[in-house]
Scaffold this motif. Structure first.
Motif, PDB file in Angstrom:
ATOM      1  N   UNK A  57      -8.259  -0.370  27.671  1.00  0.00           N
ATOM      2  CA  UNK A  57      -7.611  -1.530  27.071  1.00  0.00           C
ATOM      3  C   UNK A  57      -8.225  -2.834  27.596  1.00  0.00           C
ATOM      4  N   UNK A  58      -8.571  -2.868  28.866  1.00  0.00           N
ATOM      5  CA  UNK A  58      -9.208  -4.062  29.439  1.00  0.00           C
ATOM      6  C   UNK A  58     -10.521  -4.391  28.732  1.00  0.00           C
ATOM      7  N   UNK A  59     -11.202  -3.370  28.245  1.00  0.00           N
ATOM      8  CA  UNK A  59     -12.481  -3.575  27.561  1.00  0.00           C
ATOM      9  C   UNK A  59     -12.291  -3.983  26.097  1.00  0.00           C
ATOM     10  N   UNK A  60     -11.341  -3.386  25.416  1.00  0.00           N
ATOM     11  CA  UNK A  60     -11.182  -3.615  23.973  1.00  0.00           C
ATOM     12  C   UNK A  60     -10.288  -4.815  23.644  1.00  0.00           C
ATOM     13  N   UNK A  61      -9.382  -5.155  24.540  1.00  0.00           N
ATOM     14  CA  UNK A  61      -8.374  -6.171  24.239  1.00  0.00           C
ATOM     15  C   UNK A  61      -8.945  -7.548  23.891  1.00  0.00           C
ATOM     16  N   UNK A  62      -9.904  -8.098  24.632  1.00  0.00           N
ATOM     17  CA  UNK A  62     -10.422  -9.414  24.246  1.00  0.00           C
ATOM     18  C   UNK A  62     -10.961  -9.442  22.813  1.00  0.00           C
ATOM     19  N   UNK A  63     -11.686  -8.408  22.444  1.00  0.00           N
ATOM     20  CA  UNK A  63     -12.207  -8.307  21.071  1.00  0.00           C
ATOM     21  C   UNK A  63     -11.059  -8.220  20.067  1.00  0.00           C
TER      22      UNK A  63
END
Length: 184
Positions: free
Chosen positions: A16-22
């Protein structure tokens, strides 16, 4: 028309930390919301409140931690995350998936259609399905059928005459194989 991207998170905060900003880049007050259900995991809600409070405050991000003694099962927990969504369109978005090109396709989704990932080159992908709310509830949401909850859901939609609209992934989901690269 309101779109709800619905995500479950059970021991997947690292994804989630990787996908959330996008994925949050696609949110818009009153038009697009991202709903995150943290299942038996307090760290998700704590992280989101600490890092994305402005999105929570204006309603673009909804987060809820559910404490439940029943073990995690995909279909059951996906139904809980979809219940958080208030949109006309409910989009299952697994924590390791990116919205990417799906957003433009969702805006064109007709009430008699379901949008579903297809095979991406040689990689089988799942984790992105969009459907109108009335269809989702009409077929009873997801069922717990092991690892095939997405396939079962699509099959039941097709049985009642809903048309499948395939979608390719512009950005592949984060895989276990890529975990070491991401975390290092």
């Amino acid at each position: 028309m309101l779109i709800s991207y619905c995500t479950t998170c059970f021991n997947r905060l690292w994804q989630l930390r990787q996908t959330l900003p996008h994925n949050l880049a696609f949110t818009k007050v009153g038009e697009v919301e991202l709903c995150v259900l943290a299942y038996n995991d307090n760290s998700v809600e704590e992280y989101l409140k600490a890092n994305y409070g402005e999105y929570i405050a204006d309603g673009r991000l909804k987060v809820k931690t559910m404490h439940d003694p029943i073990p995690f099962t995909c279909g059951r927990v996906k139904n809980f995350s979809h219940a958080m969504g208030t949109g006309d369109i409910l989009f299952n978005l697994d924590a390791d998936n990116y919205i990417a090109n799906a957003h433009d396709l969702v805006l064109q989704l007709k009430p008699n259609q379901i949008l579903k990932n297809i095979i991406h080159d040689t990689v089988s992908v799942s984790g992105r399905i969009a459907i109108h709310r009335h269809i989702f509830h009409g077929i009873g949401g997801y069922r717990d059928v092991g690892r095939n909850d997405d396939g079962d859901f699509v099959y039941r939609c097709l049985k009642v005459g809903i048309k499948l609209v395939p979608m390719r992934c512009d950005i592949l989901p984060i895989s276990k194989e890529r975990e070491d690269d991401i975390l290092s």
